[in-house]
Design an enzyme around this catalytic site. Sequence first.
Site, PDB file in Angstrom:
ATOM      1  N   HIS A 135      21.330  36.526  26.794  1.00 17.92           N
ATOM      2  CA  HIS A 135      20.077  36.591  26.632  1.00 17.92           C
ATOM      3  C   HIS A 135      20.492  36.008  25.122  1.00 17.92           C
ATOM      4  O   HIS A 135      20.632  36.456  24.161  1.00 17.92           O
ATOM      5  CB  HIS A 135      19.200  37.580  26.267  1.00 17.92           C
ATOM      6  N   ARG A 164      16.472  48.794  21.626  1.00 19.19           N
ATOM      7  CA  ARG A 164      15.599  47.866  21.966  1.00 19.19           C
ATOM      8  C   ARG A 164      14.663  46.936  20.493  1.00 19.19           C
ATOM      9  O   ARG A 164      13.678  46.373  20.853  1.00 19.19           O
ATOM     10  CB  ARG A 164      15.092  48.086  22.986  1.00 19.19           C
ATOM     11  N   TYR A 220      13.038  35.857  29.657  1.00 14.67           N
ATOM     12  CA  TYR A 220      11.736  36.693  29.907  1.00 14.67           C
ATOM     13  C   TYR A 220      10.963  35.674  28.393  1.00 14.67           C
ATOM     14  O   TYR A 220       9.743  36.606  27.995  1.00 14.67           O
ATOM     15  CB  TYR A 220      12.068  38.064  30.081  1.00 14.67           C
ATOM     16  N   HIS A 232      12.954  40.893  35.728  1.00 12.66           N
ATOM     17  CA  HIS A 232      13.017  41.535  34.720  1.00 12.66           C
ATOM     18  C   HIS A 232      14.385  43.222  35.272  1.00 12.66           C
ATOM     19  O   HIS A 232      15.466  43.160  34.242  1.00 12.66           O
ATOM     20  CB  HIS A 232      12.193  41.974  33.849  1.00 12.66           C
ATOM     21  N   ARG A 260      11.911  48.798  36.064  1.00 15.31           N
ATOM     22  CA  ARG A 260      10.745  48.801  35.207  1.00 15.31           C
ATOM     23  C   ARG A 260       9.659  48.447  34.773  1.00 15.31           C
ATOM     24  O   ARG A 260       8.657  48.561  34.336  1.00 15.31           O
ATOM     25  CB  ARG A 260      11.752  49.372  34.104  1.00 15.31           C
ATOM     26  N   HIS A 265      18.353  42.531  35.564  1.00 13.67           N
ATOM     27  CA  HIS A 265      19.156  44.351  35.334  1.00 13.67           C
ATOM     28  C   HIS A 265      19.009  45.708  35.998  1.00 13.67           C
ATOM     29  O   HIS A 265      17.922  45.973  36.610  1.00 13.67           O
ATOM     30  CB  HIS A 265      18.094  44.837  34.080  1.00 13.67           C
ATOM     31  N   GLU A 279      20.768  49.853  34.310  1.00 12.87           N
ATOM     32  CA  GLU A 279      21.067  50.486  33.118  1.00 12.87           C
ATOM     33  C   GLU A 279      21.505  51.544  32.921  1.00 12.87           C
ATOM     34  O   GLU A 279      22.630  51.711  31.906  1.00 12.87           O
ATOM     35  CB  GLU A 279      21.649  48.835  32.354  1.00 12.87           C
ATOM     36  N   HIS A 283      24.348  44.668  35.884  1.00 10.88           N
ATOM     37  CA  HIS A 283      24.595  46.157  34.907  1.00 10.88           C
ATOM     38  C   HIS A 283      25.647  47.001  35.817  1.00 10.88           C
ATOM     39  O   HIS A 283      26.663  47.214  35.997  1.00 10.88           O
ATOM     40  CB  HIS A 283      23.550  46.793  33.486  1.00 10.88           C
ATOM     41  N   ASP A 310      25.566  38.682  27.657  1.00  6.99           N
ATOM     42  CA  ASP A 310      24.416  40.094  27.554  1.00  6.99           C
ATOM     43  C   ASP A 310      23.613  39.157  26.001  1.00  6.99           C
ATOM     44  O   ASP A 310      23.455  38.436  25.673  1.00  6.99           O
ATOM     45  CB  ASP A 310      25.011  40.699  27.965  1.00  6.99           C
TER      46      ASP A 310
END
Length: 431
Positions: free
Chosen positions: A56, A77, A116, A199, A202, A224, A227, A261, A310
Site C-alpha cells: 500500500h 486504521r 483501493y 479487500h 469484511r 487480505h 489478519e 497475512h 505492506d
Amino acid sequence: MSSYWFPRAWLPGGPADAVRIDIAEGVITAVSPGEKPSGTVFSGLAVPGFANVHSHAFHRALRGRTHADRGSFWTWRDRMYTLARRLEPDSYYRLARAVYAEMVLAGYTSVAEFHYLHHPGHGQRYADPNEFSHALVAAAGEAGIRLTLLDACYLAGGFGQPTSGVQQRFDDGDADAWARRVESFRPAGDLVLTGAAIHSVRAVPAEQLPAVVHGAAGRPLHVHLSEQPRENEECLAVYGCTPTELLTAAGALTPRTVAVHATYLTPGDIAALSDSWVCLCPSTEADLGDGIGPARALADAGVRLALGSDGQSIIDPWFETRALEFHDRLASGARGRFEAGELLDAAAAHAASGWSNLGAIAPGRDADLVCVDTGSVRTAGVDGPGILFAATASDVTDVMIAGRWIVRDRIHRTLGNVAAALDSEIGALWQ
C-alpha cells in the site's frame, strides 16, 4: 549484448564464484561461472531481483508517525484513514513515485500494489474513474519498477455495514460496477500488469464475491485474509464459517490467488490454501501487533510463500526475508525453519504477481539483478547464503530491471535524491 562479471552470484543451485552474465534485449542469454573478469566488472554478490508482493504505497507517509501509538490494528486504521482523506491523484503520483524508487534502491524489482483508493468520496467520481490507477502506473514507470496493479473491490465498512466516511473513496457501489471500472482501465507499457483484489471478507459481502472472482478473469487475485482474530470471529458469527471457507465457496482460491497475512488459520484453512499463495508481511505484522502466521505449516502443506512490505514501516526485502525465518523460530521455539533456498524463493516470488519469467539468474530469464556489497560492516565475513541474514537495503549498490540499470552506485538514475522527494511529499500531506 552486454556482459557483466561478479565475484559471486546466487544461481539456481546456490552461490557460485566468478560469474559472467550475458544479457541481450532485457533477457539473460548466458550464465558462466568460473570466468575471468570481463565486460563490466562488479565487486559484490549478484542475486535475483526481489518481489514486493503486497504494497500500500501511501502508507509510507505513516512511517515514524504512528509507531509509538498504543492501541491495535483498528486504532492504527483510524490514522491511516486520516491520511487517505488527504490524497488526490497528483499528490499520490508524487508520493508513490518516491516510494517505488525507495523500493528499487532496496532491491525490489517488482511490486504488487493492492490499490483501493479510487474516488473523491461521497459518491462522486473523477472524470476518469481510474485517475488514481493512472497515477500509480505513471509513478512506477518513472521509478523504473515492474508494477502489478491489483484493483481492490471494497464495498462494505464491515460485516453487514455500509461504507462510511473515507471508506466511500474506496467503494464502487457493487461488484458489477467495480468490474466495469476495472475493465475500462488499459495501462500501457511492458512493465505493467493488472490484477484484482478482494479487500477482505469484511469489505466484500459474500453475495458479491463471485462477481469479483469472475472479474479477475484469470489474472492474479489477492485478498487480505484472517489478519485479525476479530475478522474470523465476525465471519463465523455472520456466515457460520471461516473467511477461508467463505472464499472457497465463492471459487476464489485458485493457483493465481494470493492470500495476504493468513495469520489465524485452522488446519482446514491451511489445507484449502494448498494450491494458492500466501504473502506474509513480517515487518507490518510486527508493527501492527497482528501476530505470527503459520509459515512452516503452510509451506509443508504445499502453499507457495511470498513476501511484501505492506504498510511500508520498513522497505527492506532483506529484513522481510530473514523475518520469515525468525518469526517462525519465535513461534516454534526451534531454529532452522527454512532452507536458504526456500527463503530466496519467497523473496523472489514474482510469479505471485503475474511475472512468470523472473526470480532466478539463469539463461532465458528476464534480466532483473541486484548487486549487494559483501564488504560492508554488516556483510563482511559472511559466507554464501548467509548474506540473507546479514545484508540490509543499505548494502544494495546496483539494481537492474528488464536489462536496464535503474540504480548504479547506490543512486537512483532517474529520481536522484529519493530521500528529498520522500521528505517533500510526506511533509506536504501532513501540513
